[in-house]
Design an enzyme around this catalytic site. Structure first.
Site, PDB file in Angstrom:
ATOM      1  N   HIS A 135      -2.412   1.947   1.508  1.00  0.00           N
ATOM      2  CA  HIS A 135      -2.764   0.530   1.459  1.00  0.00           C
ATOM      3  C   HIS A 135      -2.469  -0.181   2.775  1.00  0.00           C
ATOM      4  CE1 HIS A 135      -4.214   0.394  -2.549  1.00  0.00           C
ATOM      5  NE2 HIS A 135      -3.067   0.664  -3.132  1.00  0.00           N
ATOM      6  N   GLU A 243       1.102  -4.544  -6.665  1.00  0.00           N
ATOM      7  CA  GLU A 243       0.278  -5.178  -5.652  1.00  0.00           C
ATOM      8  C   GLU A 243      -0.045  -4.171  -4.555  1.00  0.00           C
ATOM      9  OE1 GLU A 243      -0.979  -8.140  -5.811  1.00  0.00           O
ATOM     10  OE2 GLU A 243       0.237  -9.211  -7.293  1.00  0.00           O
ATOM     11  N   CYS A 244      -1.164  -4.420  -3.846  1.00  0.00           N
ATOM     12  CA  CYS A 244      -1.595  -3.468  -2.829  1.00  0.00           C
ATOM     13  C   CYS A 244      -0.907  -3.688  -1.483  1.00  0.00           C
ATOM     14  CB  CYS A 244      -3.096  -3.532  -2.641  1.00  0.00           C
ATOM     15  SG  CYS A 244      -3.678  -5.092  -1.921  1.00  0.00           S
ATOM     16  N   GLY A 245      -0.235  -4.821  -1.310  1.00  0.00           N
ATOM     17  CA  GLY A 245       0.429  -5.097  -0.051  1.00  0.00           C
ATOM     18  C   GLY A 245      -0.063  -6.349   0.634  1.00  0.00           C
TER      19      GLY A 245
END
Length: 248
Positions: A135, A243-245
């Site tokens: 990510h 969350e992806c970041g």
């Protein structure tokens, strides 16, 4: 509540004073208090009128915000799309459809020219070996490059408080770690609100929603959601990741 007012009415009822935008000088607590009862269109109208370097970040899952900006408010703000090179074909098709429908000022950012190039640089199935690194390469770094190259001061997200427990206290305006402002106009909307608006206005959406995908990310990391599960339960299933970041 979904507002069906015309765009002109949003711009004639400012909720905050229209002053030269300086993200460091914003009193976020006060503005969040004022915006808590505002419609998404009123929040967007303030942002368009106040922030000279504004953008929308979208995954082309739901099109409500794009429709509000481009159709209701007639605001041709830059639209940033992060193509991770591992998206569903339906997502890419939705992006192309939206671009044509609204003549979007679309800016596509990705980690490599194509998936083969990405695999050659970082190896195949990187998400299985190091999902954080995956990510970082496909989402975080392209996003940072987009914000810097486009000189963005604030960006609009489609996040809602009812999507997951870790978003339930999300403010409407928040300051990111880089000092930029993130604007969450749909924070108070529910799953029903977003679909009511979508069907009422005939807004585009990713057809994967019709197949049981309620939150759509990378194809190898997204599954269908069962009845009774959180909207984002299909993301990183079996992992503690939420969350992806991008939203740290």
């Amino acid at each position: 509540m979904v507002s069906c007012l015309e765009a002109q009415s949003y711009t004639t009822r400012p909720l905050v004073n229209q002053v030269k935008f300086d993200p460091d000088q914003l009193d976020l607590s006060e503005m969040n208090r004022r915006f808590e009862s505002a419609t998404p269109q009123e929040i967007l109208a303030w942002a368009v009128a106040t922030i000279p370097n504004l953008a929308q970040m979208t995954s082309f899952s739901m099109g409500a915000l794009t429709h509000m900006l481009y159709h209701e408010l007639q605001a041709r703000v830059p639209v940033i799309f992060l193509d991770t090179l591992h998206l569903f074909p339906e997502t890419l098709e939705t992006a192309q459809k939206a671009k044509g429908l609204y003549n979007l000022d679309l800016h596509v950012y990705q980690a490599a020219p194509n998936r083969e190039h990405f695999i050659g640089n970082y190896g195949d199935r990187l998400w299985e070996k190091d999902v954080v690194r995956f990510h970082e390469l496909t989402k975080v770094q392209p996003m940072e490059r987009a914000l810097n190259e486009l000189n963005i001061q604030a960006w609009i997200t489609g996040r809602r408080r009812d999507q997951s427990t870790n978003r339930q206290h999300m403010p409407i305006l928040e300051r990111a770690t880089d000092g930029r402002i993130k604007i969450n106009p749909l924070a108070n909307w529910t799953h029903k609100d977003i679909w009511r608006y979508t069907f009422t206005h005939g807004v585009f959406y990713n057809p994967l929603h019709d197949q049981g995908y309620t939150s759509i990310g990378d194809q190898p990391l997204t599954t269908q959601v069962q009845v009774g599960e959180d909207e984002r339960a299909g993301r990183w299933r079996g992992s503690v990741k939420t969350e992806c970041g991008i939203h740290r």
